[in-house]
Design an enzyme around this catalytic site. Structure first.
Site, PDB file in Angstrom:
ATOM      1  N   TYR A 141       0.828  -1.212   0.000  1.00 19.63           N
ATOM      2  CA  TYR A 141       0.000   0.000   0.000  1.00 19.63           C
ATOM      3  C   TYR A 141       0.863   1.264   0.000  1.00 19.63           C
ATOM      4  O   TYR A 141       0.430   2.308  -0.457  1.00 19.63           O
ATOM      5  CB  TYR A 141      -0.888   0.051   1.245  1.00 19.63           C
ATOM      6  CG  TYR A 141      -2.206  -0.668   1.120  1.00 19.63           C
ATOM      7  CD1 TYR A 141      -2.249  -2.043   0.927  1.00 19.63           C
ATOM      8  CD2 TYR A 141      -3.409   0.024   1.211  1.00 19.63           C
ATOM      9  CE1 TYR A 141      -3.452  -2.705   0.832  1.00 19.63           C
ATOM     10  CE2 TYR A 141      -4.621  -0.630   1.114  1.00 19.63           C
ATOM     11  CZ  TYR A 141      -4.635  -1.991   0.929  1.00 19.63           C
ATOM     12  OH  TYR A 141      -5.832  -2.638   0.837  1.00 19.63           O
ATOM     13  N   LYS A 191       3.202 -15.352   2.571  1.00 21.27           N
ATOM     14  CA  LYS A 191       3.389 -16.050   1.292  1.00 21.27           C
ATOM     15  C   LYS A 191       4.886 -16.255   1.126  1.00 21.27           C
ATOM     16  O   LYS A 191       5.518 -15.810   0.160  1.00 21.27           O
ATOM     17  CB  LYS A 191       2.779 -15.204   0.153  1.00 21.27           C
ATOM     18  CG  LYS A 191       2.756 -15.876  -1.203  1.00 21.27           C
ATOM     19  CD  LYS A 191       1.717 -16.997  -1.308  1.00 21.27           C
ATOM     20  CE  LYS A 191       1.815 -17.692  -2.660  1.00 21.27           C
ATOM     21  NZ  LYS A 191       0.974 -18.894  -2.749  1.00 21.27           N
ATOM     22  N   ASP A 224      -2.870 -18.342   0.701  1.00 20.64           N
ATOM     23  CA  ASP A 224      -3.865 -19.017  -0.139  1.00 20.64           C
ATOM     24  C   ASP A 224      -4.577 -20.123   0.651  1.00 20.64           C
ATOM     25  O   ASP A 224      -5.795 -20.278   0.584  1.00 20.64           O
ATOM     26  CB  ASP A 224      -3.238 -19.553  -1.440  1.00 20.64           C
ATOM     27  CG  ASP A 224      -1.953 -20.333  -1.225  1.00 20.64           C
ATOM     28  OD1 ASP A 224      -1.446 -20.368  -0.071  1.00 20.64           O
ATOM     29  OD2 ASP A 224      -1.443 -20.924  -2.197  1.00 20.64           O
ATOM     30  N   ASP A 248      -6.237  -7.066   4.307  1.00 16.57           N
ATOM     31  CA  ASP A 248      -7.382  -6.423   3.633  1.00 16.57           C
ATOM     32  C   ASP A 248      -8.294  -7.487   3.044  1.00 16.57           C
ATOM     33  O   ASP A 248      -9.506  -7.485   3.251  1.00 16.57           O
ATOM     34  CB  ASP A 248      -6.855  -5.487   2.537  1.00 16.57           C
ATOM     35  CG  ASP A 248      -7.990  -4.816   1.777  1.00 16.57           C
ATOM     36  OD1 ASP A 248      -8.898  -4.286   2.443  1.00 16.57           O
ATOM     37  OD2 ASP A 248      -7.971  -4.833   0.530  1.00 16.57           O
ATOM     38  N   ASP A 252     -12.095  -9.109   4.625  1.00 16.47           N
ATOM     39  CA  ASP A 252     -13.356  -9.044   3.867  1.00 16.47           C
ATOM     40  C   ASP A 252     -13.956 -10.443   3.751  1.00 16.47           C
ATOM     41  O   ASP A 252     -15.161 -10.632   3.895  1.00 16.47           O
ATOM     42  CB  ASP A 252     -13.125  -8.471   2.456  1.00 16.47           C
ATOM     43  CG  ASP A 252     -13.530  -7.001   2.357  1.00 16.47           C
ATOM     44  OD1 ASP A 252     -13.360  -6.281   3.360  1.00 16.47           O
ATOM     45  OD2 ASP A 252     -14.016  -6.585   1.288  1.00 16.47           O
TER      46      ASP A 252
HETATM   47  C1  IPM Z   1     -10.349  -1.136   4.089  1.00 15.74           C
HETATM   48  C2  IPM Z   1     -10.607  -0.562   2.722  1.00 15.74           C
HETATM   49  C3  IPM Z   1      -9.440   0.329   2.355  1.00 15.74           C
HETATM   50  C4  IPM Z   1      -8.190  -0.521   2.334  1.00 15.74           C
HETATM   51  C5  IPM Z   1      -9.613   1.096   1.046  1.00 15.74           C
HETATM   52  C6  IPM Z   1     -10.914   1.866   1.000  1.00 15.74           C
HETATM   53  C7  IPM Z   1      -8.446   1.994   0.764  1.00 15.74           C
HETATM   54  O1  IPM Z   1     -10.803  -1.566   1.784  1.00 15.74           O
HETATM   55  O2  IPM Z   1     -10.274  -0.362   5.049  1.00 15.74           O
HETATM   56  O3  IPM Z   1     -10.213  -2.349   4.206  1.00 15.74           O
HETATM   57  O4  IPM Z   1      -7.909  -1.194   1.328  1.00 15.74           O
HETATM   58  O5  IPM Z   1      -7.469  -0.530   3.331  1.00 15.74           O
HETATM   59 MN    MN Z   2     -10.763  -3.575   2.614  1.00 16.64          MN
END
Ligand code: IPM
Ligand code: MN
Length: 358
Positions: A141, A191, A224, A248, A252
């Protein structure tokens, strides 16, 4: 106690849900005799519209002086033009960096009442209780990136995953300490079979695990494989620590275990200064302005803010218990309602939380 909070509503449903979390904080202040002061700042698309900058200096100044920062969400189709000078997300990345928020805590806990809202089978997800530590200010990032035009008319783009030893050590220590206070199990995800940066993670973490945390049960899993294990045996994990991009993606994925993204808060912490608290979900532009968004993730983020930035454990637990109790009565917003359950608005759901807190 006296505390100053900065509210950064942001975009989409952000303003609606942050307003509800504020009502909860105000009630906590009254009930427990604290003096909370609120300031509101601009971030994301709203800040681009007002100032041209997704994170105006004024917002940074306000945040550095606060005890805690509560963020709604940023982004939306209005600011999605790939040729735009800047993007709402840039504001979020910058505030993490400016405030030194290297540790992103994302608790993934199933609520017994909502298990059937999960896309996975009850017997797989029931009892899931994972605390993710995602490294937040390093890696791909923030590493060097480039875009160059090639003689053949094509382009070459690069993004680089960079980590220093100390960046790995500080988040590993936080995660391992958290594991000690929980079920004493720590999983590090990397990884290392491919990436040099991951091999450094593996070496540094193994060293710390052996020397400073020999009492913590420690394992390493490739990213993975972790993607698979998370949905096949989520209850076998306690604390998980990983680098920025893996965290990240995995969080999710994990957010689907409890059934709704609408229930999950997160905390971003640094070595000092205010923490930043936000729901894991995004700005949900499709339902913005309709008054139907689930405010519970943001309300739970406010609870984390009281716990981690103000050491108000009793108050944090009161909010978490109120959410649990209200869910137990069958109260649901649209995202978590099933069958014939009545669907509550954002404000109605918050009203019930406030009533439970009285
Ligand atoms: C999160 C979001 C952010 C990230 C984006 C919006 C930049 O997806 O907070 O997980 O990737 O960190
Ligand atoms: Mn995210």
């Amino acid at each position: 106690m006296d505390a100053t909070f900065v509210l950064l509503p942001g975009d989409g449903i952000g303003p609606e849900i942050v307003a509800q979390a504020r009502r909860v904080l105000e009630l906590i202040g009254t009930r427990f005799g604290h003096h909370f002061v609120f300031h509101t700042g601009l971030i994301g698309g709203a800040a681009i519209d007002a100032t041209g900058d997704p994170l105006p200096d004024e917002t940074i100044r306000m945040c550095t002086e606060a005890d805690g920062v509560l963020l709604g969400a940023v982004g939306g189709p209005k600011w999605d033009d790939p040729n735009a000078k800047t993007r709402p997300e840039a504001g979020l990345l910058r505030i993490r960096k400016e405030l030194g928020l290297f540790a992103n805590l994302r608790p993934i806990k199933t609520f017994p009442e909502l298990v059937d809202a999960s896309p996975l089978k009850r017997e797989v997800v029931e009892g899931t209780d994972i605390l993710f530590f995602r490294e937040l200010t390093g890696g791909i990032y923030f590493g060097p990136s480039s875009l160059e035009e090639l003689p053949d008319g094509g382009y070459r783009a690069s993004s680089t995953m960079v980590y220093d030893t100390h960046e790995i050590e500080r988040i590993f220590r936080l995660a391992a300490e958290a594991a000690r206070r929980r079920r004493n199990k720590l999983t590090m995800v990397d990884k290392a079979n491919v990436l040099e940066a991951s091999r450094l993670w593996r070496r540094v973490c193994a060293e710390l695990a052996a020397t400073e945390f020999p009492d913590v049960e420690y394992e390493v899993v490739l990213v993975d494989a972790m993607a698979m294990h998370l949905i096949s045996r989520p209850t076998s994990f306690d604390v998980v620590v990983t680098e920025n991009l893996f965290g990240d993606i995995l969080t999710d994925e994990a957010s689907m275990l409890p059934g709704s993204l609408g229930m999950l808060p997160s905390a971003s912490l640094g070595a000092e200064g205010p923490g930043l608290y936000e729901p894991v979900h995004g700005s949900a532009p499709d339902i913005a302005g309709k008054g139907i968004a689930n405010p519970l993730a943001t309300i739970l983020a406010a609870a984390l803010m009281l716990r981690h930035s103000c050491q108000l454990e009793e108050e944090a637990v009161a909010i978490e218990r109120a959410v649990q109790d209200v869910l137990a009565t069958g109260a649901r917003t649209a995202d978590i309602a099933r069958g014939s359950q009545r669907v509550l608005s954002t404000v109605e759901m918050t009203d019930l939380i406030l009533a439970a807190l009285q």
